[in-house]
Scaffold this motif. Structure first.
Motif, PDB file in Angstrom:
ATOM      1  N   SER A  29     -36.025   1.641 -11.159  1.00 42.06           N
ATOM      2  CA  SER A  29     -37.157   2.387 -10.603  1.00 42.06           C
ATOM      3  C   SER A  29     -38.293   1.422 -10.293  1.00 42.06           C
ATOM      4  N   GLY A  30     -39.192   1.859  -9.420  1.00 40.18           N
ATOM      5  CA  GLY A  30     -40.381   1.074  -9.113  1.00 40.18           C
ATOM      6  C   GLY A  30     -40.094  -0.195  -8.341  1.00 40.18           C
ATOM      7  N   THR A  31     -41.026  -1.142  -8.467  1.00 38.40           N
ATOM      8  CA  THR A  31     -40.912  -2.435  -7.795  1.00 38.40           C
ATOM      9  C   THR A  31     -40.538  -3.491  -8.821  1.00 38.40           C
ATOM     10  N   LYS A  32     -39.487  -4.236  -8.533  1.00 33.90           N
ATOM     11  CA  LYS A  32     -39.016  -5.263  -9.460  1.00 33.90           C
ATOM     12  C   LYS A  32     -38.477  -6.430  -8.655  1.00 33.90           C
ATOM     13  N   ASP A  33     -38.824  -7.655  -9.072  1.00 30.56           N
ATOM     14  CA  ASP A  33     -38.348  -8.876  -8.435  1.00 30.56           C
ATOM     15  C   ASP A  33     -37.551  -9.697  -9.435  1.00 30.56           C
ATOM     16  N   TYR A  34     -36.417 -10.207  -9.006  1.00 29.09           N
ATOM     17  CA  TYR A  34     -35.551 -11.033  -9.839  1.00 29.09           C
ATOM     18  C   TYR A  34     -35.317 -12.368  -9.136  1.00 29.09           C
ATOM     19  N   THR A  35     -35.099 -13.412  -9.905  1.00 31.83           N
ATOM     20  CA  THR A  35     -34.702 -14.709  -9.377  1.00 31.83           C
ATOM     21  C   THR A  35     -33.391 -15.080 -10.050  1.00 31.83           C
ATOM     22  N   VAL A  36     -32.384 -15.412  -9.236  1.00 34.34           N
ATOM     23  CA  VAL A  36     -31.048 -15.672  -9.759  1.00 34.34           C
ATOM     24  C   VAL A  36     -30.547 -17.010  -9.217  1.00 34.34           C
ATOM     25  N   ASP A  37     -30.138 -17.910 -10.114  1.00 36.60           N
ATOM     26  CA  ASP A  37     -29.464 -19.139  -9.706  1.00 36.60           C
ATOM     27  C   ASP A  37     -27.986 -18.811  -9.559  1.00 36.60           C
ATOM     28  N   LEU A  38     -27.392 -19.227  -8.444  1.00 37.49           N
ATOM     29  CA  LEU A  38     -25.992 -18.917  -8.167  1.00 37.49           C
ATOM     30  C   LEU A  38     -25.157 -20.198  -8.178  1.00 37.49           C
ATOM     31  N   PRO A  39     -24.533 -20.513  -9.329  1.00 40.51           N
ATOM     32  CA  PRO A  39     -23.658 -21.681  -9.374  1.00 40.51           C
ATOM     33  C   PRO A  39     -22.277 -21.347  -8.800  1.00 40.51           C
ATOM     34  N   SER A  40     -21.444 -22.358  -8.672  1.00 39.95           N
ATOM     35  CA  SER A  40     -20.098 -22.139  -8.147  1.00 39.95           C
ATOM     36  C   SER A  40     -19.258 -21.335  -9.128  1.00 39.95           C
ATOM     37  N   ASN A  41     -18.238 -20.697  -8.593  1.00 37.32           N
ATOM     38  CA  ASN A  41     -17.268 -19.921  -9.370  1.00 37.32           C
ATOM     39  C   ASN A  41     -17.912 -18.840 -10.232  1.00 37.32           C
ATOM     40  N   THR A  42     -18.860 -18.111  -9.656  1.00 35.40           N
ATOM     41  CA  THR A  42     -19.509 -17.020 -10.389  1.00 35.40           C
ATOM     42  C   THR A  42     -19.506 -15.751  -9.543  1.00 35.40           C
ATOM     43  N   THR A  43     -19.583 -14.628 -10.229  1.00 33.39           N
ATOM     44  CA  THR A  43     -19.736 -13.322  -9.583  1.00 33.39           C
ATOM     45  C   THR A  43     -20.784 -12.547 -10.363  1.00 33.39           C
ATOM     46  N   TYR A  44     -21.821 -12.111  -9.670  1.00 29.76           N
ATOM     47  CA  TYR A  44     -22.872 -11.303 -10.274  1.00 29.76           C
ATOM     48  C   TYR A  44     -22.910  -9.949  -9.592  1.00 29.76           C
ATOM     49  N   LYS A  45     -23.499  -8.975 -10.273  1.00 27.25           N
ATOM     50  CA  LYS A  45     -23.604  -7.621  -9.730  1.00 27.25           C
ATOM     51  C   LYS A  45     -25.010  -7.347  -9.218  1.00 27.25           C
ATOM     52  N   PHE A  46     -25.092  -6.532  -8.169  1.00 28.99           N
ATOM     53  CA  PHE A  46     -26.362  -6.017  -7.662  1.00 28.99           C
ATOM     54  C   PHE A  46     -26.108  -4.550  -7.362  1.00 28.99           C
ATOM     55  N   GLY A  47     -26.903  -3.651  -7.953  1.00 28.84           N
ATOM     56  CA  GLY A  47     -26.663  -2.235  -7.721  1.00 28.84           C
ATOM     57  C   GLY A  47     -27.791  -1.358  -8.196  1.00 28.84           C
ATOM     58  N   THR A  48     -27.595  -0.066  -7.982  1.00 30.92           N
ATOM     59  CA  THR A  48     -28.575   0.933  -8.395  1.00 30.92           C
ATOM     60  C   THR A  48     -28.093   1.629  -9.666  1.00 30.92           C
ATOM     61  N   ALA A  49     -29.050   2.158 -10.410  1.00 33.91           N
ATOM     62  CA  ALA A  49     -28.746   2.852 -11.661  1.00 33.91           C
ATOM     63  C   ALA A  49     -28.711   4.367 -11.428  1.00 33.91           C
ATOM     64  N   TYR A  50     -28.125   5.057 -12.366  1.00 37.17           N
ATOM     65  CA  TYR A  50     -28.106   6.518 -12.416  1.00 37.17           C
ATOM     66  C   TYR A  50     -27.160   7.107 -11.368  1.00 37.17           C
ATOM     67  N   ARG A  51     -26.874   8.408 -11.517  1.00 36.71           N
ATOM     68  CA  ARG A  51     -25.990   9.088 -10.556  1.00 36.71           C
ATOM     69  C   ARG A  51     -26.589   9.097  -9.164  1.00 36.71           C
ATOM     70  N   ARG A  52     -27.890   9.273  -9.093  1.00 34.25           N
ATOM     71  CA  ARG A  52     -28.639   9.173  -7.837  1.00 34.25           C
ATOM     72  C   ARG A  52     -29.812   8.238  -8.094  1.00 34.25           C
ATOM     73  N   TYR A  53     -30.026   7.301  -7.181  1.00 38.90           N
ATOM     74  CA  TYR A  53     -31.103   6.328  -7.381  1.00 38.90           C
ATOM     75  C   TYR A  53     -32.475   7.018  -7.329  1.00 38.90           C
ATOM     76  N   LYS A  54     -33.448   6.376  -7.913  1.00 46.18           N
ATOM     77  CA  LYS A  54     -34.812   6.905  -7.987  1.00 46.18           C
ATOM     78  C   LYS A  54     -35.564   6.680  -6.676  1.00 46.18           C
ATOM     79  N   ALA A  55     -36.566   7.522  -6.439  1.00 50.42           N
ATOM     80  CA  ALA A  55     -37.416   7.406  -5.255  1.00 50.42           C
ATOM     81  C   ALA A  55     -38.391   6.239  -5.418  1.00 50.42           C
TER      82      ALA A  55
END
Length: 153
Positions: A29-55
């Motif tokens: 929910s709300g405004t959130k900023d993330y910083t992610v270092d992406l090394p080789s041979n990695t898999t990260y997730k990006f997604g929304t929470a809950y059954r329906r995302y928040k406004a």
């Protein structure tokens, strides 16, 4: 002595939460900023929470390719409510050195390859919500890795 143990456990839990925040991104929910270092041979997730995302969300993850030469973004589940070519409503925006690419409704990224460092932003308006998205950000090859070459003799 039990105070020292409790303090140590508190520090450990905080450190583990920070490590999780630096890899997988879950937009709640709300405004959130993330910083992610992406090394080789990695898999990260990006997604929304809950059954329906928040406004009224604006969730941004900026990915820096550390030992990664090429990243790939794919969404296994994707449903937003966007309008006018994904310029209004709810959408996913991927920004890289070549420009911006927007995805909405059921038009999802499948093995989308951004150029260089990039960011992924999920935006939702104040109106209707859908089921959201579940994406992966993957790096398979390290920077500077030799590519196979073939020569005829």
């Amino acid at each position: 002595m039990s105070g020292h143990i409790a303090l140590g456990l508190c520090f450990l839990v905080t450190a583990l939460l920070c490590i999780q925040a630096d890899t997988d991104v879950l937009c709640k929910s709300g405004t959130k900023d993330y910083t992610v270092d992406l090394p080789s041979n990695t898999t990260y997730k990006f997604g929304t929470a809950y059954r329906r995302y928040k406004a009224r969300q604006r969730c941004t993850a900026t990915y820096t390719l550390t030992t990664c030469e090429q990243a790939s973004i794919s969404c296994s589940s994707f449903s937003t409510i966007g309008f006018r070519g994904c310029t209004r409503g709810d959408y996913l925006l991927i920004k890289d050195s070549m420009g911006n690419k927007r995805f909405c409704n059921t038009n999802k990224p499948i093995e989308y390859k951004p150029t260089g460092d990039f960011s992924i932003q999920f935006v939702s308006d104040a109106k209707r919500a859908s089921t959201g998205l579940k994406c992966t950000v993957t790096c398979d090859s390290p920077s500077g890795e030799l590519k196979p070459s073939f020569s005829s003799k």
